[in-house]
Design an enzyme around this catalytic site. Structure first.
Site, PDB file in Angstrom:
ATOM      1  N   GLY A  92       0.806  -1.211   0.000  1.00 56.53           N
ATOM      2  CA  GLY A  92       0.000   0.000   0.000  1.00 56.53           C
ATOM      3  C   GLY A  92       0.838   1.259   0.000  1.00 56.53           C
ATOM      4  N   GLY A  93       2.104   1.135  -0.441  1.00 55.53           N
ATOM      5  CA  GLY A  93       2.950   2.320  -0.578  1.00 55.53           C
ATOM      6  C   GLY A  93       3.226   3.036   0.719  1.00 55.53           C
ATOM      7  CB  SER A 169       3.802  -3.778  -2.668  1.00 54.97           C
ATOM      8  OG  SER A 169       3.942  -2.512  -3.285  1.00 54.97           O
ATOM      9  CB  ALA A 170       4.881  -0.637   0.885  1.00 58.51           C
ATOM     10  CG  ASP A 273       6.266  -4.614 -10.261  1.00 58.32           C
ATOM     11  OD1 ASP A 273       5.978  -3.407 -10.293  1.00 58.32           O
ATOM     12  OD2 ASP A 273       6.625  -5.198  -9.217  1.00 58.32           O
ATOM     13  CG  HIS A 303       3.190  -3.436  -8.071  1.00 60.53           C
ATOM     14  ND1 HIS A 303       4.494  -3.730  -7.752  1.00 60.53           N
ATOM     15  CD2 HIS A 303       2.632  -2.944  -6.932  1.00 60.53           C
ATOM     16  CE1 HIS A 303       4.731  -3.408  -6.496  1.00 60.53           C
ATOM     17  NE2 HIS A 303       3.608  -2.940  -5.971  1.00 60.53           N
TER      18      HIS A 303
END
Length: 332
Positions: A92-93, A169-170, A273, A303
């Site tokens: 979620g960045g 991801s994050a 991605d 991604h």
């Protein structure tokens, strides 16, 4: 807010990145979060998911906690072995998402059953209210909680001598940095055996070929990616800060601590991605530092495929099971 990258590749018709993230950017530089999307409660309904889930609070003042997942078969078995423990960190960045977000809840439910494993899905503090390294520090607190105040589910069903820190991801970025933050922490009887990094989230001030090729990626548009880094990094930091770009000189010495702690690393990515080139650079760097890395990059996809595509999630869980098995395979 001006992105800190040196290259502007935002499409003229790009959607507002703050709206995309469920936020409003205020004139004073703060953000206001819109009404929180629908969340999935911890469920005991085995007709929906064959897992038992329970939410726990770890730090009430920071509003952090975790959601624990145990496969139904393990709960009902009188002879089941203890399960490996996966400390899962959602993506979620750094700015959005919770363990109760439907995509992360579903993925952890699938992973608990298909791996199988006991999952501790971490509810860490989000930026920009809590910029990095807040999320890194929250993972350390979760690990200390597992050691000092083990939940009855962990005591009864989890093998604390076989723990893995995993993130997508994050969350993959956070998992990668975790060894540098736990280096001086006595976690025994916990033993962290490795890291599982799924499409880990990294960047840099100079665009890569894969970022430029996927500038309008539907799940990670480049201009939204820019804003998430601006919101997540410490105030005044650019994207060649080591939290973002692992190839720059590191004061934390993350790779050194991964090697010193004897951790094995799994990296999973795909050609669709935008961050693929960053992930390939990361694998190359870890190999050069003498770290045991098992990596694989699929053709196509996008991604976040791991949490958006149930069939991909199942195949990924097979790869994770092979990695954490005592007789792990060397290819994914």
């Amino acid at each position: 807010m001006v992105p800190t990258t040196t290259e502007n590749t935002q499409p003229a018709d790009a959607v507002d990145p703050f709206s995309y993230l469920g936020m409003v950017f205020n004139a004073d530089g703060t953000i206001t979060r819109k009404e929180e999307p629908l969340q999935t409660p911890a469920t005991f309904d085995f007709t929906q998911f064959p897992v038992f889930t329970q939410d726990i609070t770890i730090n009430q003042s920071n509003n952090t906690g975790a959601r624990i997942y145990v496969p139904r078969k393990t709960l009902e078995s009188t002879t089941a072995n203890l399960l490996p423990v996966i400390i899962y960190i959602h993506g979620g960045g750094f700015v959005i998402g919770r363990p109760s977000s439907p995509i992360f809840h579903y993925f952890c439910s699938v992973m608990a059953v298909e791996t199988p494993a006991l999952i501790v899905s971490v509810d860490y503090r989000l930026a920009p209210e809590h910029r990095l390294p807040a999320a890194y520090q929250d993972i350390v607190e979760v690990l200390q909680w597992i050691k000092t105040s083990p939940h009855e589910l962990l005591v009864k069903y989890g093998d604390l001598s076989k723990c893995y820190i995993m993130g997508g991801s994050a969350g993959g970025n956070i998992a990668y940095h975790a060894p540098a933050f736990i280096k001086d922490v006595d976690l025994k009887p916990m033993i962290i055996e490795g890291l599982v990094l799924i499409q880990p989230y990294f960047g840099g001030t100079k665009r890569t070929e894969s970022e430029l090729r996927h500038v309008n990626n539907p799940t990670l548009p480049l201009h939204v990616n820019d804003v998430m880094w601006d919101l997540g990094l410490p105030d005044g930091a650019d994207r060649d800060h080591e939290y973002c770009n692992p190839t720059v000189e590191s004061k934390l010495g993350v790779c050194d601590w991964i090697r010193k702690l004897g951790l094995r690393v799994m990296v999973k990515g795909c050609d669709g991605d935008p961050l693929r080139d960053r992930q390939v650079e990361l694998v190359k760097m870890m190999n050069e530092r003498g770290i045991e890395v098992v990596s694989s990059f699929d053709e196509g996809y996008f991604h976040g495929i791991d949490v958006f595509d149930p069939s991909y999630a199942k195949s990924l869980c097979l790869a994770i099971r092979n990695f954490i098995s005592p007789a792990h395979e060397t290819t994914l």
